[in-house]
Write a protein that holds these residues in place. Structure first.
Motif, PDB file in Angstrom:
ATOM      1  N   PHE A   1       0.263  58.661 -16.607  1.00  0.00           N
ATOM      2  CA  PHE A   1      -0.601  57.854 -17.473  1.00  0.00           C
ATOM      3  C   PHE A   1      -0.863  58.555 -18.815  1.00  0.00           C
TER       4      PHE A   1
ATOM      5  N   THR B   1       1.118  57.002 -21.647  1.00  0.00           N
ATOM      6  CA  THR B   1       0.513  55.804 -22.240  1.00  0.00           C
ATOM      7  C   THR B   1      -0.657  56.185 -23.146  1.00  0.00           C
ATOM      8  N   LEU B   2      -1.486  57.132 -22.673  1.00  0.00           N
ATOM      9  CA  LEU B   2      -2.660  57.529 -23.473  1.00  0.00           C
ATOM     10  C   LEU B   2      -2.228  58.179 -24.800  1.00  0.00           C
TER      11      LEU B   2
ATOM     12  N   VAL C   1      -1.604  55.497 -27.110  1.00  0.00           N
ATOM     13  CA  VAL C   1      -2.883  54.920 -27.559  1.00  0.00           C
ATOM     14  C   VAL C   1      -3.469  55.767 -28.690  1.00  0.00           C
TER      15      VAL C   1
ATOM     16  N   VAL D   1      -0.251  49.010 -19.365  1.00  0.00           N
ATOM     17  CA  VAL D   1      -1.633  49.046 -18.888  1.00  0.00           C
ATOM     18  C   VAL D   1      -1.937  47.843 -18.000  1.00  0.00           C
TER      19      VAL D   1
ATOM     20  N   PRO E   1      -7.807  50.444 -13.185  1.00  0.00           N
ATOM     21  CA  PRO E   1      -8.114  51.811 -13.649  1.00  0.00           C
ATOM     22  C   PRO E   1      -7.391  52.185 -14.945  1.00  0.00           C
ATOM     23  N   ARG E   2      -6.196  51.644 -15.157  1.00  0.00           N
ATOM     24  CA  ARG E   2      -5.474  51.968 -16.402  1.00  0.00           C
ATOM     25  C   ARG E   2      -6.209  51.375 -17.600  1.00  0.00           C
TER      26      ARG E   2
ATOM     27  N   GLY F   1      -9.130  53.559 -18.229  1.00  0.00           N
ATOM     28  CA  GLY F   1      -8.657  54.783 -18.870  1.00  0.00           C
ATOM     29  C   GLY F   1      -8.412  54.593 -20.357  1.00  0.00           C
ATOM     30  N   VAL F   2      -7.762  53.471 -20.707  1.00  0.00           N
ATOM     31  CA  VAL F   2      -7.490  53.203 -22.121  1.00  0.00           C
ATOM     32  C   VAL F   2      -8.799  52.985 -22.879  1.00  0.00           C
TER      33      VAL F   2
ATOM     34  N   TYR G   1      -9.818  57.275 -16.224  1.00  0.00           N
ATOM     35  CA  TYR G   1      -8.804  56.742 -15.305  1.00  0.00           C
ATOM     36  C   TYR G   1      -8.988  57.321 -13.900  1.00  0.00           C
TER      37      TYR G   1
ATOM     38  N   ARG H   1     -10.135  55.453 -10.500  1.00  0.00           N
ATOM     39  CA  ARG H   1      -9.281  55.408  -9.297  1.00  0.00           C
ATOM     40  C   ARG H   1     -10.028  55.909  -8.064  1.00  0.00           C
TER      41      ARG H   1
END
Lengths: 252, 112
Positions: free
Chosen positions: A181, A184-185, A188, B61, B75-76, B79-80, B104, B108
């Motif tokens: 993840f 992805t962050l 962002v 996401v 949760p994604r 997190g974002v 995140y 979870r």
């Protein structure tokens, strides 16, 4: 100018290039933790996906494109035909054609070898940093190629080192933490600061919505379609008179 | 489980992928001065980074890999949001990663 003068000028040119190279290294420094974590996970994923260690390392070094590698991997393991694997990688990489077109005016004056290198080492991170720096006016006035070389070399070494650690030590890297993840962050974190003007917000929203709508398109075509839709929407939302880098200004 | 793919076939696949990646990355750069897009299009490409990255992030996401998940308990998504909140007052990427991963992971643990 005497021989000494010429020599001094050469030396000072070389030291200016070194300074630009180091400035590039400093500029990419911030995004390295994200690159490192994502590289590690990508390495692990290639081995867990079924590639033997030496092949995974070769792929990481030669292809250097995580999303294409991960998209191609299940097809490789399933024994899909060569053309399908290459086509999947190609379509996943279509965004690089857009990036390449955006970088072209800045590098048009460079020799062909340098342009090829700039292309090979261009990633989502290095390209985004270059464009952001160009728009903020924080690129060095001279030796942009050396600055970008500093960015790219640092990013490449970090990525490959972490990817190879992930490949070799895949059994010891915990996968239940959801480290993937971080990739992805990290993206962002690149998007956030770019949303400071209205057309960028419009473009980002349109891209995101189209990407969701087009998610079922084969070979990750949705990503490319969404990027084009977003760029068109952002341009339509941009009523300002464009103040673009004309080639003469962009080239040193 | 199948034997890992190897041998000449795999070498060809890897070289093919490398060449196709190189072709996309260098396309316009190698064209240099010989071929350029319309100037207005080159100007529009200043929005290429933010649009492309959004197109990568949104499905990553909101799609679990098997289905869409628009629920606020995704949760994604949480997190974002954590990462975005951080970005409202700092550009520091390490802090963004840390706050995003924290949000995140907590989501979870609590919701999973």
């Amino acid at each position: 100018m005497g021989v000494d003068g010429q020599h001094r000028q050469l030396v000072s040119g070389a030291s200016e290039r070194r300074t630009a190279f180091r400035a590039g290294q400093r500029a990419i420094l911030q995004s390295l933790p994200g690159t490192a974590a994502w590289g590690l996970i990508c390495g692990v994923a290639m081995v867990k996906g079924g590639l033997a260690t030496p092949w995974a390392i070769a792929m990481s070094l030669l292809v250097y494109a995580a999303s294409a590698q991960l998209a191609a991997l299940p097809l490789i393991i399933a024994g899909a035909p060569l053309w399908l694997i290459i086509a999947t990688g190609f379509v996943t990489n279509l965004r690089f054609v857009i990036y390449s077109a955006a970088l072209r005016p800045y590098f048009a004056a460079e020799p062909v070898g340098k342009r090829a290198l700039a292309g090979f080492f261009m990633t989502d991170f290095t390209f985004t940093l270059f464009m952001r720096s160009a728009q903020e006016g924080s690129l060095p006035a001279r030796h942009r190629d050396a600055w970008f070389a500093g960015v790219c070399a640092t990013n490449w070494v970090t990525w490959q080192a972490c990817s190879i650690v992930g490949i070799v030590a895949s059994a010891y890297v915990p996968t239940q933490w959801g480290l993937e993840f971080t990739g992805t962050l990290a993206l962002v974190a690149l998007i956030g600061p770019a949303l400071n003007v209205r057309p960028a917000v419009v473009g980002a929203l349109v891209s995101a919505v189209v990407a969701l709508l087009a998610h079922s398109l084969p070979y990750r075509l949705g990503l490319f379609v969404a990027a084009i839709a977003g760029i068109v929407a952002a341009t339509l939302a941009d009523s300002r008179t464009p103040a673009p880098p004309r080639e003469a200004e962009a080239a040193q | 489980m199948n034997e890992p793919v190897a041998g000449v076939a795999l070498a060809v696949v890897i070289v093919g992928l490398a060449l196709s990646t190189f072709a996309t990355r260098t396309s316009f750069l190698l064209a240099g001065r010989r071929f350029r897009l319309n100037h207005r299009i080159e100007v529009a490409l200043r929005y290429a980074p933010v649009c492309t990255l959004s197109a990568i992030v949104a499905p990553a996401v909101l799609h679990s890999g098997t289905e869409f998940d628009f629920s606020p308990a995704n949760p994604r998504l949480i997190g974002v949001l954590g990462a975005a909140l951080w970005l409202c007052w700092s550009r520091n990427i390490v802090g963004c990663l840390a706050s995003g991963m924290a949000a995140y992971s907590v989501a979870r643990l609590v919701l999973g």
